[in-house]
Scaffold this active site. Structure first.
Site, short mmCIF file in Angstrom:
data_model
loop_
_atom_site.label_atom_id
_atom_site.label_comp_id
_atom_site.label_asym_id
_atom_site.label_seq_id
_atom_site.Cartn_x
_atom_site.Cartn_y
_atom_site.Cartn_z
N LYS A 2 -10.85 -23.50 -17.85
CA LYS A 2 -11.13 -24.58 -18.80
C LYS A 2 -10.39 -25.86 -18.42
CE LYS A 2 -12.02 -21.43 -22.65
NZ LYS A 2 -11.62 -21.00 -24.02
N ALA A 45 -16.53 -1.98 -14.53
CA ALA A 45 -17.74 -2.03 -13.70
C ALA A 45 -17.60 -3.00 -12.53
CB ALA A 45 -18.95 -2.39 -14.56
N ARG A 92 -6.82 -15.26 -15.49
CA ARG A 92 -6.14 -16.19 -16.39
C ARG A 92 -4.66 -16.20 -16.09
NH1 ARG A 92 -7.22 -13.71 -22.07
NH2 ARG A 92 -6.63 -11.89 -20.82
N ASP A 94 -19.84 2.57 -16.32
CA ASP A 94 -19.13 1.54 -15.55
C ASP A 94 -19.11 1.86 -14.06
OD1 ASP A 94 -18.34 -0.28 -17.58
OD2 ASP A 94 -16.75 1.06 -18.20
N ASN A 120 -18.55 -10.39 -14.58
CA ASN A 120 -19.20 -9.55 -15.60
C ASN A 120 -19.00 -10.12 -17.00
OD1 ASN A 120 -16.49 -8.90 -15.76
ND2 ASN A 120 -16.80 -6.69 -15.98
N PHE A 121 -19.07 -11.45 -17.10
CA PHE A 121 -19.03 -12.09 -18.41
C PHE A 121 -20.38 -11.91 -19.11
CE2 PHE A 121 -15.91 -14.70 -16.00
CZ PHE A 121 -14.79 -14.40 -16.76
#
Length: 382
Positions: free
Chosen positions: A79, A20, A40, A173, A100-101
């Protein structure tokens, strides 16, 4: 390829995965925006691992390549305090940020809207969730098939005696990505006039409800009667015969709405003359049964040659092979090939929008994880 695209000079940071969010970034990139994926290190976004038919190219899934052409990749561990600070420096210079977390994730990371707005008051901050930020489903996985089934959509496709039938593609989506793009562009227009940013929020569920606005409106205004699919060849639960798909002697033909009187005339069928226009819905299955029997007697092309000159809306039913061999497809020049460093290439579709009568083709394929990290770090002095 267009020499100048309308979104050139726009910087978009994409913290998105799967379909999406990245599909919105795809359209913005096609239209000239500079889209940097924040991924990441090493593994990249999760969509790199989601493969259709296990097809992979250059270490990532083919699905990833279809959604991420014309983008750059900046690898950062959110992090890690040092990496997070560099990302915040990028945010300060960006026009748009997307993610989109699930609700709460960006708050934990420290990149929620209030925090980002404090860094860059003019930024357009766009989010995708599965079911909205609140409510009993907010923590449920926002996955396409689940949303199709929970939104009522799966009860529209197929025939009367079939079970719930979802679309054979990620329609939730893609539609949500389109809505996200619309919201971003609207917010950018306002920002150009007011110098104020905006929070743009879309969800898969709300997009699927909007996608069904025609039939949901019918349900709400028709005594809450559930849609009833035709017994065989159903094309639309709320439309009258002959609307649907019928087998012919050598394939299939689709008939659209209207023209029932003309259809009776062309078919010269006494069996159909007994039905009035008013009965095309109330006796839809009866009429369609007669049509199934009649249309099986000739080939698709024979029926098209009879129907089309009479203004009856109809078409053959193509598969991809038949479609792509047809001149009507070839003249669109709808596909493109993107070369990879490995010598392979991605054969995919192009942006469907034309600008000033020019088609928009991609300039480069999807990036490898962190492919542009060093160059971006140097360019923005991070």
């Amino acid at each position: 390829m267009t020499s100048s695209k309308p979104l050139e000079g726009l910087l978009v940071l994409e913290f998105c995965q799967f379909l999406a969010g990245p599909s919105a970034g795809l359209r913005l990139a096609d239209l000239g925006a500079r889209v940097i994926k924040i991924e990441r290190p090493n593994h990249g976004e999760a969509g790199r691992q989601i493969a259709i038919k296990n097809l992979r190219v250059d270490g990532s899934s083919l699905v990833f390549h279809t959604l991420n052409r014309n983008k750059e990749s900046y690898a950062a561990n959110l992090k890690d305090a040092e990496d997070l600070q560099k990302v915040k420096e990028l945010i300060a210079k960006a026009d748009v940020m997307t993610h989109n977390f699930r609700p709460g994730v960006m708050e934990k990371i420290g990149l929620d809207y209030p925090t980002v707005k404090a860094i860059n008051p003019q930024i357009v901050y766009a989010t995708v969730t599965g079911y909205g930020a609140e409510g009993p489903w907010s923590a449920k996985p926002g996955q396409d098939l689940l949303v199709q089934c929970m939104s009522g959509l799966a009860h529209l496709t197929g025939d009367k005696n079939d079970g719930p039938t979802p679309f054979g593609l990620a329609v939730a989506d893609i539609i949500t990505g389109s809505h996200m793009t619309q919201g971003i562009l609207a917010a950018l227009l306002r920002s150009a006039k007011t110098q104020k940013g905006a929070l743009v929020e879309v969800s898969l569920l709300e997009s699927m409800l909007d996608f069904q606005f025609e039939v949901i409106t019918t349900y709400l205004n028709d005594g809450n009667k559930l849609p009833q699919r035709a017994e065989k060849g159903s094309g639309h639960a709320y439309l009258s015969a002959p609307y649907g798909v019928y087998a012919t002697k050598d394939g299939h033909i689709s008939l659209a709405m209207g023209g029932f009187t003309k259809l009776i005339e062309v078919l010269n069928s006494d069996r159909l003359r007994g039905y009035s226009e008013e009965e095309t819905f109330t006796k839809r299955d009866e009429i369609m049964k007669v049509l199934h029997e009649l249309l099986a007697q000739k080939t698709t092309q024979e029926w098209l040659a009879l129907f089309e000159p009479q203004g009856i809306w109809c078409s053959a039913v193509f598969d991809y092979e038949q479609l792509m061999q047809h001149e009507a497809y070839k003249v669109l020049k709808m596909d493109q090939k993107l070369p990879l460093d490995t010598g392979e290439f991605i054969h995919t579709t192009r942006c469907p929008i034309r600008l000033n009568d020019e088609r928009i083709f991609a300039s480069k394929p999807a990036p490898r994880v962190g492919q542009d990290t060093d160059a971006i770090t140097q360019e923005f002095n991070l």
